[in-house]
Write a protein that holds these residues in place. Structure first.
Motif, PDB file in Angstrom:
ATOM      1  N   ARG A 140       0.836  -1.203   0.000  1.00 40.04           N
ATOM      2  CA  ARG A 140       0.000   0.000   0.000  1.00 40.04           C
ATOM      3  C   ARG A 140       0.873   1.256   0.000  1.00 40.04           C
ATOM      4  NH1 ARG A 140      -2.770  -4.113   0.094  1.00 40.04           N
ATOM      5  NH2 ARG A 140      -4.959  -4.237   0.695  1.00 40.04           N
ATOM      6  N   GLY A 141       1.985   1.185  -0.736  1.00 36.41           N
ATOM      7  CA  GLY A 141       2.918   2.307  -0.730  1.00 36.41           C
ATOM      8  C   GLY A 141       2.813   3.204  -1.939  1.00 36.41           C
ATOM      9  N   VAL A 142       1.809   3.032  -2.778  1.00 41.17           N
ATOM     10  CA  VAL A 142       1.663   3.846  -3.978  1.00 41.17           C
ATOM     11  C   VAL A 142       1.051   5.191  -3.587  1.00 41.17           C
ATOM     12  CG1 VAL A 142       0.669   3.986  -6.283  1.00 41.17           C
ATOM     13  CG2 VAL A 142       1.353   1.773  -5.360  1.00 41.17           C
ATOM     14  N   LYS A 143       1.850   6.231  -3.549  1.00 38.52           N
ATOM     15  CA  LYS A 143       1.360   7.560  -3.181  1.00 38.52           C
ATOM     16  C   LYS A 143       1.803   8.607  -4.192  1.00 38.52           C
ATOM     17  CE  LYS A 143       1.167   6.578   1.782  1.00 38.52           C
ATOM     18  NZ  LYS A 143       1.636   6.973   3.130  1.00 38.52           N
ATOM     19  N   SER A 144       3.115   8.725  -4.386  1.00 36.95           N
ATOM     20  CA  SER A 144       3.617   9.772  -5.278  1.00 36.95           C
ATOM     21  C   SER A 144       3.271   9.498  -6.736  1.00 36.95           C
ATOM     22  CB  SER A 144       5.140   9.904  -5.125  1.00 36.95           C
ATOM     23  OG  SER A 144       5.768   8.666  -5.430  1.00 36.95           O
ATOM     24  N   ASP A 145       3.223   8.195  -7.130  1.00 36.72           N
ATOM     25  CA  ASP A 145       2.940   7.846  -8.527  1.00 36.72           C
ATOM     26  C   ASP A 145       1.472   7.489  -8.744  1.00 36.72           C
ATOM     27  OD1 ASP A 145       5.609   8.202  -9.047  1.00 36.72           O
ATOM     28  OD2 ASP A 145       6.118   6.090  -8.776  1.00 36.72           O
ATOM     29  N   LEU A 146       0.587   7.931  -7.864  1.00 43.89           N
ATOM     30  CA  LEU A 146      -0.813   7.557  -7.953  1.00 43.89           C
ATOM     31  C   LEU A 146      -1.433   8.088  -9.239  1.00 43.89           C
ATOM     32  CD1 LEU A 146      -2.908   6.060  -6.203  1.00 43.89           C
ATOM     33  CD2 LEU A 146      -3.666   8.301  -5.390  1.00 43.89           C
ATOM     34  N   ASN A 147      -2.082   7.179 -10.008  1.00 46.01           N
ATOM     35  CA  ASN A 147      -2.767   7.510 -11.262  1.00 46.01           C
ATOM     36  C   ASN A 147      -1.830   8.052 -12.335  1.00 46.01           C
ATOM     37  OD1 ASN A 147      -5.326   6.772 -10.253  1.00 46.01           O
ATOM     38  ND2 ASN A 147      -5.536   8.772  -9.265  1.00 46.01           N
ATOM     39  N   GLN A 148      -0.525   7.883 -12.158  1.00 43.43           N
ATOM     40  CA  GLN A 148       0.432   8.333 -13.170  1.00 43.43           C
ATOM     41  C   GLN A 148       0.699   7.202 -14.156  1.00 43.43           C
ATOM     42  OE1 GLN A 148       4.081   9.842 -11.607  1.00 43.43           O
ATOM     43  NE2 GLN A 148       5.036  10.115 -13.599  1.00 43.43           N
ATOM     44  N   LEU A 149       0.527   7.479 -15.441  1.00 41.59           N
ATOM     45  CA  LEU A 149       0.695   6.464 -16.479  1.00 41.59           C
ATOM     46  C   LEU A 149       2.164   6.114 -16.651  1.00 41.59           C
ATOM     47  CD1 LEU A 149      -0.928   4.875 -18.661  1.00 41.59           C
ATOM     48  CD2 LEU A 149      -0.322   6.701 -20.251  1.00 41.59           C
ATOM     49  N   VAL A 150       2.480   4.817 -16.609  1.00 45.40           N
ATOM     50  CA  VAL A 150       3.845   4.321 -16.768  1.00 45.40           C
ATOM     51  C   VAL A 150       3.900   3.456 -18.016  1.00 45.40           C
ATOM     52  CG1 VAL A 150       5.728   3.014 -15.719  1.00 45.40           C
ATOM     53  CG2 VAL A 150       4.189   4.356 -14.271  1.00 45.40           C
ATOM     54  N   SER A 151       4.872   3.706 -18.876  1.00 41.67           N
ATOM     55  CA  SER A 151       5.055   2.941 -20.111  1.00 41.67           C
ATOM     56  C   SER A 151       6.221   1.978 -19.947  1.00 41.67           C
ATOM     57  CB  SER A 151       5.316   3.899 -21.287  1.00 41.67           C
ATOM     58  OG  SER A 151       5.632   3.178 -22.454  1.00 41.67           O
ATOM     59  N   LEU A 152       6.000   0.693 -20.253  1.00 39.21           N
ATOM     60  CA  LEU A 152       7.016  -0.343 -20.113  1.00 39.21           C
ATOM     61  C   LEU A 152       7.175  -1.078 -21.440  1.00 39.21           C
ATOM     62  CD1 LEU A 152       5.989  -1.863 -16.654  1.00 39.21           C
ATOM     63  CD2 LEU A 152       7.619  -0.029 -17.107  1.00 39.21           C
ATOM     64  N   VAL A 153       8.412  -1.330 -21.838  1.00 36.85           N
ATOM     65  CA  VAL A 153       8.676  -2.000 -23.108  1.00 36.85           C
ATOM     66  C   VAL A 153       8.507  -3.508 -22.937  1.00 36.85           C
ATOM     67  CG1 VAL A 153      11.160  -2.205 -22.661  1.00 36.85           C
ATOM     68  CG2 VAL A 153      10.323  -2.221 -25.004  1.00 36.85           C
ATOM     69  N   HIS A 154       7.958  -4.160 -23.971  1.00 39.44           N
ATOM     70  CA  HIS A 154       7.844  -5.621 -23.964  1.00 39.44           C
ATOM     71  C   HIS A 154       8.129  -6.228 -25.330  1.00 39.44           C
ATOM     72  CE1 HIS A 154       3.467  -5.960 -25.538  1.00 39.44           C
ATOM     73  NE2 HIS A 154       3.921  -4.761 -25.812  1.00 39.44           N
ATOM     74  N   ARG A 155       8.165  -5.412 -26.379  1.00 37.80           N
ATOM     75  CA  ARG A 155       8.510  -5.857 -27.721  1.00 37.80           C
ATOM     76  C   ARG A 155       9.290  -4.744 -28.410  1.00 37.80           C
ATOM     77  NH1 ARG A 155       5.801  -9.502 -30.623  1.00 37.80           N
ATOM     78  NH2 ARG A 155       5.424  -8.053 -32.313  1.00 37.80           N
ATOM     79  N   PRO A 156       9.992  -5.044 -29.513  1.00 33.95           N
ATOM     80  CA  PRO A 156      10.762  -3.985 -30.178  1.00 33.95           C
ATOM     81  C   PRO A 156       9.881  -2.806 -30.572  1.00 33.95           C
ATOM     82  CG  PRO A 156      11.378  -6.137 -31.039  1.00 33.95           C
ATOM     83  CD  PRO A 156      10.199  -6.356 -30.147  1.00 33.95           C
ATOM     84  N   ASN A 157      10.210  -1.643 -30.010  1.00 36.43           N
ATOM     85  CA  ASN A 157       9.496  -0.387 -30.292  1.00 36.43           C
ATOM     86  C   ASN A 157       8.018  -0.452 -29.937  1.00 36.43           C
ATOM     87  OD1 ASN A 157      11.837   0.955 -31.416  1.00 36.43           O
ATOM     88  ND2 ASN A 157      11.552  -0.316 -33.256  1.00 36.43           N
ATOM     89  N   GLU A 158       7.647  -1.313 -29.016  1.00 37.92           N
ATOM     90  CA  GLU A 158       6.269  -1.424 -28.549  1.00 37.92           C
ATOM     91  C   GLU A 158       6.257  -1.471 -27.025  1.00 37.92           C
ATOM     92  OE1 GLU A 158       4.044  -4.582 -30.262  1.00 37.92           O
ATOM     93  OE2 GLU A 158       4.662  -4.150 -32.318  1.00 37.92           O
ATOM     94  N   SER A 159       5.217  -0.895 -26.445  1.00 36.09           N
ATOM     95  CA  SER A 159       5.129  -0.833 -24.989  1.00 36.09           C
ATOM     96  C   SER A 159       3.715  -1.147 -24.540  1.00 36.09           C
ATOM     97  CB  SER A 159       5.544   0.560 -24.485  1.00 36.09           C
ATOM     98  OG  SER A 159       4.704   1.562 -25.051  1.00 36.09           O
TER      99      SER A 159
END
Length: 324
Positions: A140-159
């Motif tokens: 339950r430590g999500v405070k500063s990044d609450l509702n902030q969209l995070v993009s993570l890579v999983h394929r070449p040039n795709e996230s």
């Protein structure tokens, strides 16, 4: 359905063979590519070096020092003194590790478990930022990044995209396929995937949604990042899905979800091709059996008519008989 294994089977085989032949000093130099364009290179000029190349990140995804956020800390926590990070890595790779195989535990079960963990280096590195977010969900430590969209890579040039919230984490995958047939099969597969989640036996699984248009959580994301021809799949992760040992399985399943779908799409396509070939062969056999007997008799009469005979007189026949 088949789930992909988190460890690289070929890397595990190479490491196991190397450990069994430590005293022989056998030269080692192997390169190979895994799904989603993850490249490996292991060699031992003096020490065993393992290099890893990750998919190229798209513009909306940020790498720190050529690696996903939290990857260095995850490697140190997972392997301790067995692996040492070399800086800078070898040319063309995101990460190079020096393996000290003499530091492996003497117990065979513990040694094998650690080798499997080393062969899972991709999961540790590529899933590091997602693991950090899901750990915060448990604590339950999500405070500063609450509702902030995070993009993570999983394929070449795709996230794919992660939205941390106070009581849940939403993970959204834009599904892209190059082949038009794969796109049709994947769309049908994903729709059935969502329907299967509603069965009584999967009540504890993460809620899953599919839509042909981008969800509202992706407002403001560039059009290039949202160019999905097979729709968008959303998972909602609650704390119960990442408690204890469930965390590693959840991280790996989410990080390789596109590869999981691609595997089953190709398997379905191959299965349908096999069924079509068998069907065509059965139809040909049925047509052969349905040919009328008149055609067979006509072929036989034509063969007899094509035979040739030589006419001889009585004197020639007698002379040939006497000569016998």
């Amino acid at each position: 359905m088949i789930l992909l294994q988190s460890h690289c089977r070929y890397l595990l085989q190479v490491l196991s063979t190397r450990v069994q032949n430590l005293e022989k000093g056998v030269e080692l130099d192997c390169q190979w590519v895994e799904f989603d364009d993850v490249r490996y290179h292991i060699q031992n000029p003096n020490l065993v070096l393992l290099s890893l190349s990750l998919p190229a990140p798209p513009p909306e995804t940020v790498f720190l020092g050529g690696l996903p956020q939290g990857a260095i800390e995850a490697i140190k926590a997972a392997y301790g003194v067995v692996l040492q990070i070399l800086d800078p890595p070898r040319d063309g790779f995101n990460l190079t590790l020096k393996l000290n195989l003499s530091k492996l535990p003497p117990d065979e079960e513990q040694k094998q478990a650690l080798l499997v963990k080393i062969a899972s280096i991709r999961e540790v590195v590529q899933g590091a930022p997602l693991r950090v977010i899901l750990k915060q969900l448990v604590s339950r430590g999500v405070k500063s990044d609450l509702n902030q969209l995070v993009s993570l890579v999983h394929r070449p040039n795709e996230s794919f995209f992660v939205i941390p919230q106070a009581e849940k984490v939403t993970v959204i995958f834009p599904m892209r396929f190059k082949d038009s047939i794969d796109t049709v099969l994947a769309t049908s597969f994903l729709q059935e995937f969502v329907e299967a989640r509603r069965t009584a036996g999967l009540n504890n699984a993460p809620p899953c949604l599919w839509s042909s248009s981008p969800p509202q959580e992706l407002n403001g994301v560039s059009d290039q990042a949202l160019s999905a021809n097979a729709g968008f799949v959303s998972f909602v992760i609650f704390p119960r899905h990442v408690e204890g040992r469930k965390l590693d399985r959840t991280v790996w399943s989410l990080s390789t979800f596109h590869a999981y779908v691609s595997y089953h799409v190709k398997s379905s396509e191959g299965f349908m091709h096999t069924r079509m070939r068998r069907r065509v062969e059965s139809l040909i056999d049925a047509l052969d059996r349905a040919k009328p007997d008149s055609e067979k008799s006509e072929k036989a009469s034509k063969t007899e008519q094509n035979r040739s005979f030589k006419r001889t007189n009585v004197r020639d026949s007698r002379s040939s008989f006497n000569s016998r």
